[in-house]
Structures are given as C-alpha cells and as structure tokens.
Design a protein around this motif. Structure first.
Motif, PDB file in Angstrom:
ATOM      1  N   PHE A 262       9.373   9.085  -3.945  1.00 24.79           N
ATOM      2  CA  PHE A 262      10.548   8.266  -3.658  1.00 24.79           C
ATOM      3  C   PHE A 262      11.771   9.169  -3.592  1.00 24.79           C
ATOM      4  CE2 PHE A 262       7.913   4.730  -4.989  1.00 24.79           C
ATOM      5  CZ  PHE A 262       8.329   3.729  -4.126  1.00 24.79           C
ATOM      6  N   THR A 263      12.354   9.339  -2.405  1.00 29.07           N
ATOM      7  CA  THR A 263      13.569  10.127  -2.231  1.00 29.07           C
ATOM      8  C   THR A 263      14.527   9.359  -1.356  1.00 29.07           C
ATOM      9  OG1 THR A 263      12.681  11.241  -0.298  1.00 29.07           O
ATOM     10  CG2 THR A 263      12.339  12.324  -2.413  1.00 29.07           C
ATOM     11  N   LEU A 264      15.788   9.735  -1.419  1.00 23.39           N
ATOM     12  CA  LEU A 264      16.785   9.137  -0.556  1.00 23.39           C
ATOM     13  C   LEU A 264      16.707   9.777   0.818  1.00 23.39           C
ATOM     14  CD1 LEU A 264      19.799   9.090  -3.031  1.00 23.39           C
ATOM     15  CD2 LEU A 264      18.325   7.205  -2.423  1.00 23.39           C
ATOM     16  N   ALA A 265      16.675   8.938   1.871  1.00 22.38           N
ATOM     17  CA  ALA A 265      16.562   9.475   3.221  1.00 22.38           C
ATOM     18  C   ALA A 265      17.736  10.383   3.564  1.00 22.38           C
ATOM     19  CB  ALA A 265      16.480   8.337   4.229  1.00 22.38           C
ATOM     20  N   SER A 266      18.929  10.063   3.038  1.00 18.64           N
ATOM     21  CA  SER A 266      20.104  10.862   3.361  1.00 18.64           C
ATOM     22  C   SER A 266      20.177  12.149   2.550  1.00 18.64           C
ATOM     23  CB  SER A 266      21.371  10.038   3.119  1.00 18.64           C
ATOM     24  OG  SER A 266      21.431   9.644   1.753  1.00 18.64           O
ATOM     25  N   ASN A 267      19.420  12.227   1.470  1.00 17.64           N
ATOM     26  CA  ASN A 267      19.476  13.411   0.616  1.00 17.64           C
ATOM     27  C   ASN A 267      18.124  13.580  -0.055  1.00 17.64           C
ATOM     28  OD1 ASN A 267      20.017  15.506  -1.089  1.00 17.64           O
ATOM     29  ND2 ASN A 267      21.603  14.452  -2.274  1.00 17.64           N
ATOM     30  N   PRO A 268      17.175  14.251   0.603  1.00 13.63           N
ATOM     31  CA  PRO A 268      15.809  14.352   0.064  1.00 13.63           C
ATOM     32  C   PRO A 268      15.739  14.994  -1.318  1.00 13.63           C
ATOM     33  CG  PRO A 268      15.881  15.008   2.366  1.00 13.63           C
ATOM     34  CD  PRO A 268      17.304  14.863   1.936  1.00 13.63           C
TER      35      PRO A 268
ATOM     36  N   THR B 163       0.830  -1.208   0.000  1.00 16.45           N
ATOM     37  CA  THR B 163       0.000   0.000   0.000  1.00 16.45           C
ATOM     38  C   THR B 163       0.862   1.254   0.000  1.00 16.45           C
ATOM     39  OG1 THR B 163      -1.798  -1.145   1.132  1.00 16.45           O
ATOM     40  CG2 THR B 163      -1.786   1.262   1.252  1.00 16.45           C
ATOM     41  N   GLU B 164       1.882   1.268   0.872  1.00 16.47           N
ATOM     42  CA  GLU B 164       2.760   2.434   0.959  1.00 16.47           C
ATOM     43  C   GLU B 164       3.566   2.620  -0.325  1.00 16.47           C
ATOM     44  OE1 GLU B 164       4.837   5.756   2.514  1.00 16.47           O
ATOM     45  OE2 GLU B 164       2.871   4.839   2.846  1.00 16.47           O
ATOM     46  N   HIS B 165       4.064   1.524  -0.875  1.00 14.66           N
ATOM     47  CA  HIS B 165       4.831   1.582  -2.119  1.00 14.66           C
ATOM     48  C   HIS B 165       3.985   2.171  -3.249  1.00 14.66           C
ATOM     49  CE1 HIS B 165       7.628   0.095  -5.284  1.00 14.66           C
ATOM     50  NE2 HIS B 165       6.503  -0.129  -5.963  1.00 14.66           N
ATOM     51  N   ASN B 166       2.780   1.662  -3.408  1.00 14.05           N
ATOM     52  CA  ASN B 166       1.930   2.137  -4.506  1.00 14.05           C
ATOM     53  C   ASN B 166       1.513   3.583  -4.304  1.00 14.05           C
ATOM     54  OD1 ASN B 166       2.156  -0.342  -5.748  1.00 14.05           O
ATOM     55  ND2 ASN B 166       0.203  -1.134  -4.969  1.00 14.05           N
ATOM     56  N   ARG B 167       1.343   3.990  -3.046  1.00 13.10           N
ATOM     57  CA  ARG B 167       1.038   5.400  -2.793  1.00 13.10           C
ATOM     58  C   ARG B 167       2.198   6.287  -3.236  1.00 13.10           C
ATOM     59  NH1 ARG B 167       2.410   9.253   0.334  1.00 13.10           N
ATOM     60  NH2 ARG B 167       3.824   7.964   1.574  1.00 13.10           N
ATOM     61  N   ARG B 168       3.427   5.854  -2.926  1.00 12.38           N
ATOM     62  CA  ARG B 168       4.591   6.674  -3.277  1.00 12.38           C
ATOM     63  C   ARG B 168       4.843   6.677  -4.779  1.00 12.38           C
ATOM     64  NH1 ARG B 168       9.612   5.265   0.298  1.00 12.38           N
ATOM     65  NH2 ARG B 168      10.290   7.284  -0.528  1.00 12.38           N
ATOM     66  N   VAL B 169       4.524   5.546  -5.442  1.00  9.92           N
ATOM     67  CA  VAL B 169       4.622   5.531  -6.904  1.00  9.92           C
ATOM     68  C   VAL B 169       3.653   6.557  -7.496  1.00  9.92           C
ATOM     69  CG1 VAL B 169       4.154   4.161  -8.969  1.00  9.92           C
ATOM     70  CG2 VAL B 169       5.438   3.154  -7.081  1.00  9.92           C
TER      71      VAL B 169
ATOM     72  N   ARG C  80      16.308  12.048  -6.145  1.00  4.27           N
ATOM     73  CA  ARG C  80      15.147  11.177  -6.311  1.00  4.27           C
ATOM     74  C   ARG C  80      15.541   9.815  -6.858  1.00  4.27           C
ATOM     75  NH1 ARG C  80      10.271  13.504  -5.692  1.00  4.27           N
ATOM     76  NH2 ARG C  80      10.232  15.759  -5.488  1.00  4.27           N
ATOM     77  N   PHE C  81      14.794   8.836  -6.433  1.00  2.00           N
ATOM     78  CA  PHE C  81      14.919   7.510  -7.016  1.00  2.00           C
ATOM     79  C   PHE C  81      14.329   7.491  -8.424  1.00  2.00           C
ATOM     80  CE2 PHE C  81      14.602   5.959  -2.488  1.00  2.00           C
ATOM     81  CZ  PHE C  81      15.859   5.384  -2.449  1.00  2.00           C
ATOM     82  N   VAL C  82      14.783   6.525  -9.215  1.00  2.00           N
ATOM     83  CA  VAL C  82      14.080   6.196 -10.448  1.00  2.00           C
ATOM     84  C   VAL C  82      12.730   5.595 -10.044  1.00  2.00           C
ATOM     85  CG1 VAL C  82      14.079   4.716 -12.481  1.00  2.00           C
ATOM     86  CG2 VAL C  82      16.202   5.808 -11.719  1.00  2.00           C
ATOM     87  N   ALA C  83      11.671   6.079 -10.620  1.00  2.00           N
ATOM     88  CA  ALA C  83      10.331   5.636 -10.215  1.00  2.00           C
ATOM     89  C   ALA C  83      10.169   4.143 -10.477  1.00  2.00           C
ATOM     90  CB  ALA C  83       9.267   6.420 -10.975  1.00  2.00           C
ATOM     91  N   PRO C  84       9.875   3.351  -9.426  1.00  2.00           N
ATOM     92  CA  PRO C  84       9.642   1.917  -9.635  1.00  2.00           C
ATOM     93  C   PRO C  84       8.230   1.657 -10.132  1.00  2.00           C
ATOM     94  CG  PRO C  84       9.410   2.458  -7.334  1.00  2.00           C
ATOM     95  CD  PRO C  84       9.781   3.740  -8.030  1.00  2.00           C
ATOM     96  N   ALA C  85       8.014   0.412 -10.534  1.00  2.00           N
ATOM     97  CA  ALA C  85       6.679   0.032 -10.996  1.00  2.00           C
ATOM     98  C   ALA C  85       5.755  -0.198  -9.813  1.00  2.00           C
ATOM     99  CB  ALA C  85       6.773  -1.233 -11.848  1.00  2.00           C
ATOM    100  N   LYS C  86       4.489  -0.089 -10.045  1.00  2.00           N
ATOM    101  CA  LYS C  86       3.489  -0.399  -9.033  1.00  2.00           C
ATOM    102  C   LYS C  86       3.476  -1.902  -8.779  1.00  2.00           C
ATOM    103  CE  LYS C  86      -1.440   0.178  -8.054  1.00  2.00           C
ATOM    104  NZ  LYS C  86      -2.758   0.649  -8.572  1.00  2.00           N
ATOM    105  N   LYS C  87       3.259  -2.284  -7.525  1.00  2.33           N
ATOM    106  CA  LYS C  87       3.197  -3.696  -7.152  1.00  2.33           C
ATOM    107  C   LYS C  87       1.751  -4.178  -7.121  1.00  2.33           C
ATOM    108  CE  LYS C  87       7.382  -3.779  -4.286  1.00  2.33           C
ATOM    109  NZ  LYS C  87       7.941  -4.042  -2.932  1.00  2.33           N
TER     110      LYS C  87
END
Length: 753
Positions: A611-617, A600-606, A620-627
């Motif tokens: 999606f950001t790195l905790a150490s450097n907001p 649920t959390e993953h799909n919300r963030r997609v 950004r991450f490369v957007a992953p696919a929805k699960k």
C-alpha cells in the motif's frame, strides 16, 4: 435544487441543434401524441395552442418580485402572506382552494460561535453583509441566520481535521494515512454528497463537531466573477440547509409516517431519529480561510485541494477550534396551498402538479423561479376552463411549505391523505429551481416517452428547434455512451432516476406514485444557493433575465398536466422502464464482480505490504485489515423478473398503440390498472433500516442523500458488504418486479380484449 450543466463548444452545439431542427422539419407537422385517439389529436393540439396563448411573462416577473421580495422561510410572516396571496389568486381563477396547516419542528439558533483558539485567535463573523444594488441583502434582520437546520446543540473544543467532502471514502483515505477524527472537529467542503451526510459520517467516526464551508473552487471565484460583479458565491456568503438524516425518512422529524397535525403525538425532540448527533454549522470561505490556514499535519491529496491561497493540510495539529451552538427547538406552522379543479369524466383520477414556496431567505431562484411557472400554468388552465373547456380528470395544483428543512409540507400532506392519494393520483409532476439553459427531467421511466414528446413540442426560447432538440444535441456531444446512442439513433433522451431533494419523494418513494421532476438550467451563474443573495436582483442579472425559461417551464408543465388530464389511454410506456431496470440489474451483477476483484487485490496488497500513495511511492499507508471474501450471491431471480418485465412491456406498448382508437370501456379498464402499476414496485416493509422508503427501484442513497440508489435494498447491502442481507433482499426485490410485470400484463389483456 440546482441543476448544473457544462457549457458546450458553441459551433459544435449549433451544428447539432440545426441538424436536429432540420430533422424535425422532415417529420409530419403534427406527430401523434401517444395516448390520444386520432380523432381527438387536433382538439388536443388546439387546446395546447390556446394554453400557450394565455401565458404572460409579465405575470412571471410580477410574482417573482412579490413572492421573493422579502425573506419567507417556513413560519415567517411573509411565508404565511405568500401562501394567502397564492390561495387568493387561485380562488379568483376558479379553483377550490384549501390551505392545509401542519405544525412541524423548526428550531432556529439562539447561539452560534466558531473560534480558532490555537495557534492564534480568530472569531468567525458568521454574517452576510449588505451588497449595494441588492434590496434583499438589506433585510438581514428578517432573514434566518446562517445555520444548519436540525444540528444538535453543543459546546465543544477540539483539534481540527480537514476531511475533504466528508463522505465515507474520504474517511477511508484518512484512515489509510493514520488520521483518526475521534474527539476532533472536522471541516468539510460542500459538494460530493448531500450536506446531511457530512455530520452523519463524521459522528460515525467519532468526531464531536462539524463545520461545512463553501469552497471557492466549486461555486466561488474558481468558477467566475463573484457577486455582485458576477453571479458566483462571494467570500462572506454561506449555504444554509437542513442536515436531517433524510435518507432514513423525510418530513417532520417528530411525526414519521403520520401527519404533523395539532393532535399528533410527538416525542421529546431529542428522541427524533433524523436529528444529527453532533453540532454542525455552515461557514463562508472568508471564515474558513483562517481555520484551514492554521492546519498542520500532512499535505492534502491533490484532489482535495481547493482555490484558497493556502497549502491545504489535513491536520490534526496546530489548529484548535471552539464550536458552540444552541437552538430554540420550537414548532412552526407550515402552510400548503392546495387548489383543485374537478374532472368531468374521471373525477377520481387526479393529476397533481407541485412546487414549494418556502425559502431559506428570499429564494428567488430556489424555489420561486419554479413556483411562478406553476402559478402561471394554473392561471392559463383556469382561463381555458372559463372559456368552456373542462378537464376530464381532476387537476390539483400544490404550493408546498417547509420543503427546505426536509420536504416537510409535501410529506405531511401525503401522509395525511395517503389512502386517497394512493387510490387516485395518476402522476405527480414536480418542479423546484429554474433558470436559463437546458431542459432536464428525472422520474419514473414509464413516463420517459411521455416527457420526450412534450419536450419535442415546446420551442426553445433562445435557439432554433425545441427544448427537446437542444437537449438531444447536448446529449450527443457529452452524454454517456448509452444516452448518445439513444439520442442519435432514436431521437430520444434518457430521463434520470430520482433520488431525493425535492417534493416528489413522498409521492414516488413512499406511495409508489409515478412522478416527474422537470426544469431548466445550466447556463446561469449561480453561486448564491441558500444564501441571502439568492435574490430578485441576482436572479434578473444572472439566471433568467427575461423570464424566457420560466415561460418555457410553464409550457412544459402545462402540457404535462393537460395531456395526463385529457388522454384516452394514459400515456405510460413500459419498454423503457424495463430496459432501465434491466440495466440496474446488470449493474448489480457488475458490482458483485468488481467487489470480488477489489477484495482479491486488497488482500494481496495487505499480504505483501504494497500500500503506497500513487503521488509519492515512498510514503506508505497504514496497513488496513484484510477483507472477507465475497461469497456467491444468487441473482437469477432478478434476471428472471426482468425478462418477464421486458416481455410484458413489449406486449403492453404494442397493445396500447393498436387500441388507443378502441372502445372507451377497454381504455378505462386499462387506465385503472396502468396508473397504479408503479405501486407494485413498493413493499410495505420498505427498505432495510428505513421502512418509510417503500419503492424497490428508486431511493436516495443512505450515504449519498440526494443521489439516487437504484435497486437500493440489494445495491447498498452489497456496497456495505452485508452478504446475508443481500441474499435476503434479492428475492424480495425480484418479487416486486414480478408484481410490476403482472400489472402490465393485466393492462395489456384489457386492451387486447
């Protein structure tokens, strides 16, 4: 295998040891041993005292020096000589001895090249130099070179990518950062999983080669002074080891499920399922440093950084590597030493005690430190027999060959004698490496009470109290909440569930024979695992200088053998087994809920792009696919089976306590059921995609290797999001638990009658 423990705060540790020792002094001088009639307790105690009196540290030292004095890998001259030497001792002591030979795939390298070809030039030395004061390090010409057994041949060149420990989660991290290893050579550090997982996962992600280096933060100067000043891994030391896909099946890669005899049919080696798909080689941190220093690309996450004097980058970029490997793909003989002392009353019930004798080089710690303890157990028991005592059950002592390439010697022997072993073996007791420190035990939880009682009765060589008291003190200070409660409230320690990594695997996970793995460790300085420096000189300085813990292991192992041999009612207890299996079912339930929440959390963030790195907001991450959503998984069959198991276990344990002084015929009937009860937890079809592993409660993880996966058929289906498979496996595993409960009920009925 290595057993690593953290040091305890000294004052707190001593307080707990003294308090537990004091508690022990309040108990009866000779507490009951479960499984023994009251009339036979004094005789058993006397037998164990006489056994202890026979033990000799001088023997342990002499055999360590003899067996680990030269390199003795499988197929080597000294390996064969060691087998013949041990067989000669055992015959002299009065055992019936056989040397069983199996011809196993044992390729060694003919070519090893690692080169940095850009942006600068560097050629790795791939050598372990002689060290002053270490006799074995002078014997490099006899030693196997640094390599990974069952690597593929290959001649590849590619950009380098640093993948941390090289486990699936690390590749997910790289993918989120847009880093693809397809067509690349990866470099991973040892740790985080069994080494064979690293090239397996790398190949699944498209890598063309794999290097594995020893990170000094983990077992080198990040831990303490390096060899020879201290015991930790020095800069040119490299960790040899097998990279066979052992979670699929252990043993000879060419003969899965059947013994590797001369007559066995063997396919072309390229058809072996457990060989790696890409070339892989271990390197020292001296050889890894120039490669990692040349890497460009993003800076590695904080948790991925080691202790080398560089900024750790991920790549790809700048660093380009050439890796060339070739092997001879030959067969080699493996020599198992099997020594038997027939039982007088129950000759068709066997107690098997084993340790392996082969090493990657000299292997003073791994495995000779454990092997000499098993030899001394066998000698002391033989002395008892010469003085007139004879075992009630048949005793079998085994020294396995070719364990290091993938449990070859033990697996081939078990496959060769599967029918007889399944019908006759009461339990298998394993050891491997040993050193000073804390007692540890893993195995079938029906033997948890048994091993607790033994540890309670063996004095610790260095502190007041028993080895069990010392372990309880450590558990109270640093164990899990459930382990602390058990240690504090019931004066019992948990034993761990077994994955793989030593010779109990074919007994427990293929045949369903109740097993234990026992040893000591945690206070030595051991950075020389699988290197030429795992030598007698290193062991005497940094592991167990006076062989006190080798003697302690002999006391524990000897008691295990003698109590299983002599018990009126075999000392299995099932309530703890039911509790632990119940906890595994609860973990499955929690896993389902965790997967739902994470999805649920993953799909919300997609959906919202957060999606950001905790150490450097800002990065950004490369957007992953929805699960896909987690469907409902009906786990009621497992819960019902566990409840039946709990009731059956309580019934049996109560009946066993009441009936141990009862008629011999009832005890014999119950014994015949009890020692085969574990077989009910196996399925002939085995686990999905790996039928060799039949046990439905304990197995090595498909992506952890040594690390255990409990209730693996269900757990791994869920972890891999194979929902239909999970639904299929739940009732099958529940049926195994029901069968187990049924056997326990039958044994209880025999006692109650």
């Amino acid at each position: 295998m290595a057993r690593m423990h953290r040091a305890l705060p000294l004052l707190a540790f001593l307080f707990f040891v003294c308090s537990l020792a004091g508690h022990a002094q309040d108990q009866p001088a000779a507490p009951a041993i479960h499984g023994f009639a009251r009339a036979r307790l004094d005789a058993q105690r006397d037998l164990e005292r006489r056994f202890d009196d026979q033990l000799s540290k001088a023997n342990l030292t002499a055999w360590l020096e003899r067996l680990a004095g030269r390199p003795h890998h499988a197929g080597s001259p000294h390996g064969k000589a060691n087998a013949e030497f041990m067989a000669g001792l055992l015959r002299e002591w009065g055992y019936q001895v056989e040397i069983a030979q199996y011809d196993v795939l044992f390729p060694t390298p003919t070519t090893r090249v690692v080169e940095l070809v850009a942006p600068t030039k560097f050629t790795a030395s791939l050598t372990e130099p002689e060290v002053a004061g270490d006799a074995v390090s002078k014997l490099g010409a006899e030693a196997l070179p640094t390599f990974n057994m069952y690597s593929a041949d290959g001649d590849v060149t590619g950009d380098l990518v640093y993948v941390n420990y090289g486990v699936p989660a690390d590749y997910e991290e790289l993918e989120r950062r847009g880093i693809d290893v397809t067509g690349k050579i990866v470099i991973a550090r040892y740790g985080g999983s069994w080494r064979g997982i690293k090239p397996k996962v790398a190949a699944e992600h498209g890598a063309i080669g794999c290097l594995i280096y020893s990170e000094p933060r983990d077992d080198g100067y990040g831990q303490g002074d390096v060899y020879p000043k201290g015991g930790w891994r020095s800069e040119h030391s490299a960790q040899r080891g097998s990279v066979a896909d052992m979670p699929v099946y252990p043993g000879d890669p060419l003969t899965p499920g059947v013994a590797a005899t001369k007559e066995a049919k063997r396919p072309e080696f390229t058809k072996a399922q457990t060989l790696t798909k890409i070339p892989v080689l271990p390197i020292s941190y001296a050889d890894a440093l120039p490669l990692l220093k040349a890497l460009g690309g993003p800076v590695a996450p904080a948790a991925w950084r080691g202790a080398l004097p560089i900024t750790y980058h991920l790549g790809p970029g700048a660093a380009r590597v050439h890796l060339k490997l070739a092997f001879d793909w030959k067969l080699a003989p493996a020599f198992d030493v099997i020594a038997t002392l027939p039982g007088t009353e129950f000759p068709d019930q066997w107690v098997v005690r084993g340790n392996h004798h082969d090493a990657w080089v000299a292997g003073a710690s791994d495995p000779t430190s454990g092997m000499v303890a098993v030899l001394e157990e066998a000698r002391a028991i033989a002395q008892l027999a010469r003085a007139g005592w004879r075992p009630r059950r048949t005793l079998v002592f085994a020294a396995w060959d070719a364990e290091e390439p993938g449990l070859l010697g033990s697996t081939e022997w078990v496959e060769d004698h599967a029918e007889a072993l399944s019908a006759r073996v009461v339990a298998y007791i394993n050891s491997d490496s040993n050193a000073r420190g804390f007692f540890s035990a893993g195995g079938s939880h029906s033997l948890e009470r048994f091993v607790n009682e033994i540890a309670r009765d063996v004095p610790d060589p260095k502190v007041d109290g028993s080895v069990g008291h010392r372990l309880l003190a450590r558990t109270i200070l640093s164990g899990s909440p459930s382990a602390r409660r058990l240690a504090r409230d019931e004066q019992r320690f948990e034993i761990s569930a077994l994955g793989s990594g030593s010779d109990y695997t074919p007994f427990l996970q293929h045949l369903g024979i109740a097993s234990l793995d026992i040893g000591f460790g945690g206070e030595g300085e051991y950075g020389q695992y699988h290197s030429i420096y795992d030598s007698v000189d290193h062991y005497k300085r940094f592991q167990d200088p006076d062989m006190a813990y080798a003697a302690a292991l002999a006391r524990v192992g000897g008691r295990a053998v003698l109590r299983l041999s002599e018990a009126d009612l075999l000392p299995f207890a099932f309530e703890r087994s039911a509790e632990r299996i119940g906890s595994y079912v609860k973990e499955i339930e929690e896993l389902v809920e965790t997967l739902k929440t994470e999805t649920t959390e993953h799909n919300r963030r997609v959906a919202d792009g957060t999606f950001t790195l905790a150490s450097n907001p800002a990065e950004r991450f490369v957007a992953p696919a929805k699960k896909d959503d987690v469907p409902e998984i009906e786990l009621k069959p497992l819960r019902n089976a566990v409840e039946r198991l709990r009731v059956a276990a309580r019934r049996f344990d109560a009946a066993a306590t009441a009936a141990v002084d009862g008629p011999a015929a009832a005890l014999a009937q119950a014994n015949a059921i009890v020692f085969t009860a574990e077989r009910a937890l196996t399925r002939n079809d085995g686990l999905p995609r790996r039928p060799w592993f039949r046990h439905q409660v304990y197995a090595p993880g498909y992506y952890t290797g040594y690390g255990v996966k409990t209730l693996p058929a269900v757990r791994e289906a869920l972890e891999q999001r194979a929902w239909d498979e999970a639904r299929t496996q739940v009732p099958l595993v529940a049926q195994a638990l029901e069968r187990y409960a049924g056997e326990i009920e039958r044994a209880a009925s025999a006692l109650e009658r």
